[in-house]
Design an enzyme around this catalytic site. Structure first.
Site, PDB file in Angstrom:
ATOM      1  N   TYR A 144       0.820  -1.217   0.000  1.00 55.41           N
ATOM      2  CA  TYR A 144       0.000   0.000   0.000  1.00 55.41           C
ATOM      3  C   TYR A 144       0.855   1.268   0.000  1.00 55.41           C
ATOM      4  O   TYR A 144       0.398   2.334  -0.393  1.00 55.41           O
ATOM      5  CB  TYR A 144      -0.952   0.023   1.210  1.00 55.41           C
ATOM      6  CG  TYR A 144      -2.108  -0.942   1.114  1.00 55.41           C
ATOM      7  CD1 TYR A 144      -2.025  -2.091   0.355  1.00 55.41           C
ATOM      8  CD2 TYR A 144      -3.297  -0.698   1.783  1.00 55.41           C
ATOM      9  CE1 TYR A 144      -3.073  -2.981   0.267  1.00 55.41           C
ATOM     10  CE2 TYR A 144      -4.360  -1.585   1.694  1.00 55.41           C
ATOM     11  CZ  TYR A 144      -4.239  -2.724   0.936  1.00 55.41           C
ATOM     12  OH  TYR A 144      -5.288  -3.602   0.846  1.00 55.41           O
ATOM     13  N   ASP A 245      -5.975  -6.959   5.034  1.00 59.22           N
ATOM     14  CA  ASP A 245      -7.141  -6.249   4.483  1.00 59.22           C
ATOM     15  C   ASP A 245      -8.143  -7.274   3.949  1.00 59.22           C
ATOM     16  O   ASP A 245      -9.348  -7.216   4.223  1.00 59.22           O
ATOM     17  CB  ASP A 245      -6.654  -5.320   3.355  1.00 59.22           C
ATOM     18  CG  ASP A 245      -7.692  -4.287   2.943  1.00 59.22           C
ATOM     19  OD1 ASP A 245      -8.802  -4.295   3.500  1.00 59.22           O
ATOM     20  OD2 ASP A 245      -7.389  -3.468   2.046  1.00 59.22           O
TER      21      ASP A 245
END
Ligand SMILES: NC(=O)C1=CN([C@@H]2O[C@H](COP(=O)(O)OP(=O)(O)OC[C@H]3O[C@@H](n4cnc5c(N)ncnc54)[C@H](O)[C@@H]3O)[C@@H](O)[C@H]2O)C=CC1
Ligand SMILES: CC(C)CC(=O)C(=O)O
Length: 360
Positions: A144, A245
């Protein structure tokens, strides 16, 4: 009387709808347990872009810096997907907030209580055995935040992890396991990824400091499968940013709905951002049917981790359990339900008041 300053960033989609209920619950619980909550609202995400042109205005960032914790809704939605990627709400507000406050540790607890096993989409012979998982997700590194790029024909994202980043999140997972069932399952793809090989090495080293904790390693693809086959197998899941996630959404679905799963994103000094694991749910936004429980439970996590108000946090969790027990749930849990966001919020408050009446 203790007084806690919180920055309230409701954001987009269902964010403002569910936030209203969490704030009402906080007002009741603070009164009952004798502390003050001074909440200040600020713009974030798409709502901030519409009003100011940027997703994370300086005023909002300053408010967060001057607060004891951040209660966050969610950001993003179809209205802003035509903006250049770097200016979109998710990348331009939530990720910088996580980085600015070094919120490296994301805790996502997910449970199937045996009494509510029917909420789970899993077969009853599996769900009746219950599930009680704490997903510990690394939140400020990995793919990310790595270097990314785009030409006309090619795009890339980079996954990079350092020993210290892996070590600090591993310690959180092992510490948490010692207060639970003494088991850590570390998730990786060490048969393919270089970062996963390092991940395994560091986790093994940290594990030596916790001999009472059983450590197992599991590939992400296998973990995605084992979670639906036998969720009761897991205690603490230790995940990098991307795998955490994904698996935490799966845990939420197994528990019954994404609308049930709260999360705490913490730095090393009890400062935290608390938000539902789900997003802005554009498909149901504005209809008054979003499930407020993940937001309400996120407020409970804030009381626990940032303010050490354990009794108040537990009271909220108990009130939520009682509300579910009464069948007062939104449509994500029971498609035939006529209860909306405000009904569930009101039921949680009624249950909270009932707990207090019994205490008195
Ligand atoms: N932390 C954040 O702010 C996050 C933001 N997002 C953003 O949210 C937007 C929508 O993303 P999606 O992938 O559709 O994920 P989503 O989590 O918003 O929705 C997925 C599904 O779960 C349902 N759902 C989620 N929360 C619910 C709730 N409280 N009550 C009832 N149903 C609920 C939605 O109705 C939808 O069917 C995107 O812009 C995405 O980037 C997504 C995840 C996290
Ligand atoms: C919108 C993204 C930042 C999603 C995400 O990382 C999350 O669900 O926590």
């Amino acid at each position: 009387m203790k007084n806690y300053k919180i920055a309230v960033l409701a954001g987009d989609g269902i964010g403002p709808e569910v936030m209203v209920q969490a704030l009402k619950v906080l007002a009741v619980v603070s009164e009952k347990f004798g502390f003050g909550i001074q909440s200040t609202e600020a713009l974030i995400g798409g709502a901030a872009i519409d009003a100011t042109g940027v997703a994370l205005p300086d005023d909002t960032l300053n408010l967060c810096k001057n607060s004891d914790a951040i209660l966050f809704g969610s950001v993003g939605g179809p209205k802003w997907t035509s903006l250049p990627p770097a200016q979109q709400p998710e990348r331009a507000s939530l990720l910088p907030l996580r980085k600015t406050f070094d919120l490296f540790c994301n805790l996502r607890p997910g449970q199937i209580y045996p009494a509510f096993a029917e909420l789970s989409p899993l077969h009853p012979k599996i769900s009746s055995q219950g599930m009680d998982i704490l997903c510990v997700r690394e939140l400020t590194g990995g793919i990310y935040f790595g270097e990314k790029g785009r030409t006309e024909d090619v795009a890339f994202d980079t996954q990079k992890y350092s020993v210290s980043e892996i070590e600090r999140i591993s310690r959180v997972a092992f510490e948490a396991a010692t207060k639970r069932r003494n088991k850590v399952t570390s998730i990786d793809k060490a048969n393919v990824l270089a970062t996963s090989v390092l991940w395994r090495e560091v986790v093994e080293r940290v594990a030596k400091d916790y001999p009472q904790v059983q450590l197992e390693h599991m590939y992400i693809d296998n973990a995605a499968m084992q979670l639906i086959r036998a969720p009761q197998h897991f205690d603490v899941l230790l995940c990098d940013n991307l795998f955490g996630d994904i698996l935490s959404d799966e845990i939420a679905a197994i528990a019954g709905s994404l609308g049930l799963l709260p999360s705490a994103s913490l730095n090393g000094s009890n400062f935290g951002l608390y938000e539902p694991a789900g997003g802005t749910a554009p498909d149901i936004a504005g209809k008054g049917i979003a499930n407020p429980i993940a937001q309400i439970l996120s407020a409970a996590l804030m009381l626990r981790y940032s303010f050490a108000e354990e009794a108040a946090a537990r009271a909220i969790e108990q009130a939520v359990a009682s509300t579910l027990e009464q069948g007062i749930v939104t449509r994500d849990i029971n498609a035939a339900s006529n209860y909306g966001t405000a009904d569930v919020g009101a039921a949680v408050i009624a249950a909270l008041n009932a707990i207090e009446t019994k205490r008195a």
